[in-house]
Write an enzyme that holds these catalytic residues in place. Sequence first.
Site, PDB file in Angstrom:
ATOM      1  N   ASP B 141       0.814  -1.226   0.000  1.00  0.00           N
ATOM      2  CA  ASP B 141       0.000   0.000   0.000  1.00  0.00           C
ATOM      3  C   ASP B 141       0.846   1.275   0.000  1.00  0.00           C
ATOM      4  O   ASP B 141       0.346   2.346  -0.316  1.00  0.00           O
ATOM      5  CB  ASP B 141      -0.926   0.010   1.222  1.00  0.00           C
ATOM      6  N   GLU B 244     -10.050   0.136  -5.413  1.00  0.00           N
ATOM      7  CA  GLU B 244     -11.153  -0.534  -4.718  1.00  0.00           C
ATOM      8  C   GLU B 244     -11.773   0.390  -3.668  1.00  0.00           C
ATOM      9  O   GLU B 244     -12.892   0.186  -3.228  1.00  0.00           O
ATOM     10  CB  GLU B 244     -10.649  -1.809  -4.018  1.00  0.00           C
ATOM     11  N   GLN B 300      -1.674  -8.996  -7.617  1.00  0.00           N
ATOM     12  CA  GLN B 300      -0.799  -7.822  -7.589  1.00  0.00           C
ATOM     13  C   GLN B 300       0.167  -7.815  -6.404  1.00  0.00           C
ATOM     14  O   GLN B 300       1.175  -7.133  -6.441  1.00  0.00           O
ATOM     15  CB  GLN B 300      -1.623  -6.529  -7.592  1.00  0.00           C
ATOM     16  N   ARG B 301      -0.136  -8.561  -5.369  1.00  0.00           N
ATOM     17  CA  ARG B 301       0.795  -8.580  -4.243  1.00  0.00           C
ATOM     18  C   ARG B 301       1.618  -9.868  -4.199  1.00  0.00           C
ATOM     19  O   ARG B 301       2.479 -10.029  -3.336  1.00  0.00           O
ATOM     20  CB  ARG B 301       0.072  -8.372  -2.913  1.00  0.00           C
TER      21      ARG B 301
END
Lengths: 407, 407
Positions: B141, B244, B300-301
Site C-alpha cells: 500500500d 477498490e 498484484q501482491r
Amino acid sequence: MKNVIVGQSGGPTAVINSSIAGVYLAAKELGSDHIYGMVHGIEGFLKGEYIDLKEVLDDEKVELLKRTPSAYLGSCRYKLPKFDDAKDVYENIFAKLDELDIEYFFYIGGNDSMDTIKMLSDYAKENNKSQRFIGIPKTIDNDLPITDHCPGYGSAAKYIAASLKEVIRDNASFGVEKPTVCIVEIMGRHAGWLTAAAALAKGDDCEGADAIYLPEDTFDLDEFKDRVKKLAATKSSVVIAVSEGVATADGKFVCELGADNLAVDAFGHKQLSGCASTLADIIHNETGLKTRAIEYSTLQRAATHIASLTDIEEAVAVGKKAVEAADAGETGLMVTINREAGSEYKTSFGLYDIHDIANVEKKVPASMIDSANKQLTQEFIDYARPLIMGELTPIYTNGLPTHLIRK
Amino acid sequence: MKNVIVGQSGGPTAVINSSIAGVYLAAKELGSDHIYGMVHGIEGFLKGEYIDLKEVLDDEKVELLKRTPSAYLGSCRYKLPKFDDAKDVYENIFAKLDELDIEYFFYIGGNDSMDTIKMLSDYAKENNKSQRFIGIPKTIDNDLPITDHCPGYGSAAKYIAASLKEVIRDNASFGVEKPTVCIVEIMGRHAGWLTAAAALAKGDDCEGADAIYLPEDTFDLDEFKDRVKKLAATKSSVVIAVSEGVATADGKFVCELGADNLAVDAFGHKQLSGCASTLADIIHNETGLKTRAIEYSTLQRAATHIASLTDIEEAVAVGKKAVEAADAGETGLMVTINREAGSEYKTSFGLYDIHDIANVEKKVPASMIDSANKQLTQEFIDYARPLIMGELTPIYTNGLPTHLIRK
C-alpha cells in the site's frame, strides 16, 4: 512477386503475433515483394484496411513482435456468409486479392476463423481462382481437432500454473486464522484445457490446487460444498480452480445459479457475478468461512511477459509452415502440430483438410480427468508439461516489457 | 551469542521474504548463534511456534527466498493488547525471549505491525528489559509515513503497470467492433499509491489508461459516466483504472452503490460485486457498450515472477539495516528509506521513532494527482518510476518459477 497476406481473427493470445513473425520471415525468404497484413482480419480487409509488413518490420521489430500480446494487426469476429447469400462479399475479396497480386492468403485463428479459410478455399476452387488459402492454428482454448495442441495454449497454461502457485502461497500466509477458501476462475466455456493447466502448479514446492472443476464433468453443487467443507476442516488454506464453463446437470452455468431470484439493484439492473464469485458467496454464506474469488480474465491470454518459449517457437514455426505449404501448391488446409511418440517431447508440422477442422471442438478426454478426486491424471501432466517449458525474456523499457504497436 | 528473531505480519507481498534474507545475512555476519523466525508472527510465537533459519537456509535457499511470494514464515493479524489489560501476554513473550537468549527482535510489516514494535519496545523500557526492537517496513500500500516508500510497493506497481499494458493491448484488439470499456480494479482502500501505478503503463508503446480514479478524490458517478461516454465516442478501446477504495461524497464505497435495493438470490443471500464490476454493470446497462471488469486481487501482491529488482534489493537492505541498528544499541525505531535529492535515483537507509509511524497512514499528495483529467502528474511518475526498475529472473523448475516453502 509471390505477394502474400496474413490476418488475425478471434480472441487474442499471448503468442498470436509470433505466427505473423513466422509468415513474415518465411515470405521474405521466399522473395515476396509485398507481405501484407489485414488490419482487423477479413472484416478490415473488406474495407480495404491493410498494411505492408515489409515496410514496418525488421529483425529488431520481429523480436518485439514475438514479445507483444494480443493481435498486432487487430482482430475481428466476422463469419463469412454462404456463397449464395452474398456473392458480392466474395467478389469484393477476390477483386482486392487480384488487385494486390496476392497469391497466398493466411489466416491465424481458432475454430471460427478456420471457417473463413474453408469458405475462401472452396470459393476459389468453384470459381477457378488461383489464390491459395492456409489456416494457422491459434487459440488459448486448445480446442482445435487433429492438431496435438494449439499455439497460444502453452503460454496461457504457463501463466495459469505460475499465477496459481503464487496465489496458493498468498492464500497460505495466514495459517493461524480460520481457513481461507480461494476460488480461481479460469477461461474455457466448453473445453477444460485451460482450467486443467491448474494441475501443473503442483510440485515439490507447491501443494497444488485442492480441486479442479472442468466443464467436461457435470457440476454438482452439493458435492462441491461437501468437498470444500471437508477440506476446510483439515487445511488452513483451500484453493480451488473452476472453469467459467462449469454447468449443472440441467445445463445451467454456475454463474447463473444465483441469478434466478435476483431482484434489480439501485439502478434498476440485475447484477450477474462470475462463477468463482458465485461459488465463493455460496460457501461464505453457508459456512461463514472467509472466501475470495479470483478471475484470471484476459490476464491469462495476454501475459506475454511469462509466455512459454516452446509455444512462441511453435507459433513462429506454424506461420513458416503455412508459407511453405502454399508455395508447394497446397490450399484449403490448416497447419497441424504433430507430437512424435516417445518420452522426449518432439514435434513435426503437418497439414490437414480444413473441412475436418472448421467448427469442430476438441474437449479434454476422460482419460485425462480424475473425476472422483477433481484432479487431472498423469496423462494430462505428461501432455501439457512440455508445452509450458522455456521462457523468452522480455525486452524492458522504463521497467516494463516493451511491445510493438501499429502507429 | 547475539541470538535474533524475525517475524512477518500483515498482508503478504511479493518481496517480504527478501527482508528475512536481509536479517538472516546480517545476523550471520554478526555471528549470531541462532537466527529464529516466528511462525505466523507474534501470534504464533506466543504459542511457541518458531524455527531456526540457520538450520533451513543456505546461500542457494536465500536466492529462492528472494524469489518466493507471500510470507515464508507465515503471517498474522494480531494486535498486542494494552499493558494493563494483559500483563500475562507480555510476560509470556519476554519469558520466551529470555529462554532463547534472544537479544534483537525484528518485525516486518505495515502500520498495524509497527504497533507491535512500539508496544514491545515501550514495555521493555518500562520494565528494564534488555531486548531491542526494530521495525522493518513492508506494505504494497506504500502508506507508511516518514519513509520515502515501502518495500513491496515497487513490485506491486511493476506488476500493475506491466499487466495494464497487456490488458490495454488485449482490449484494443477488436477495433472494428463497437468500443469495449474495460475497468480494472486495483487494491488500496484508503491510499491510492497502487492505483496510481497504472500511470506508469503509458509510454511510446502504450497509450496508457484513459482515466485513473484514486480514493484520495471523491468519486462522482455522473462525472464517471460522462467521461466514459465521451471516451467511447472517440476511441474503440477504453481502459480505466479504479481503486477498490473509491467512495462517493457521502462516504459510500462504489462497490456498495448497487447493493441498496439488491434482493436476495436463489440461496437467500445478497451478492456484493467488486467496484470495477459494479461500474462495468452501470456503464453496460446505461449505454449498451460492451464492458469488462478485471480485478487484480491478490495477483498484484503475489507476482514475484515479475518483481522489481530495486524493490528486492531494498527489501534485503532494510533487513540488514535493522540488524545493524539493533547491534548499535538502538530500539523502538523503524528503518526508513531516504531518497537523496537530484535527478538520479539514490537512497540511503535511516531510522525513525516508531511512535511517529505506528498507525499513521500516508496518502498520495494532491500535487501528484491531476484530478481534472483523472491522471497522475509528472511528479508521481518521477517518484514511482525508479521503484519498478530492474528484474530478478526467476529460477524455473518444470517450466514454472521455483519457490521456497517451509516443510
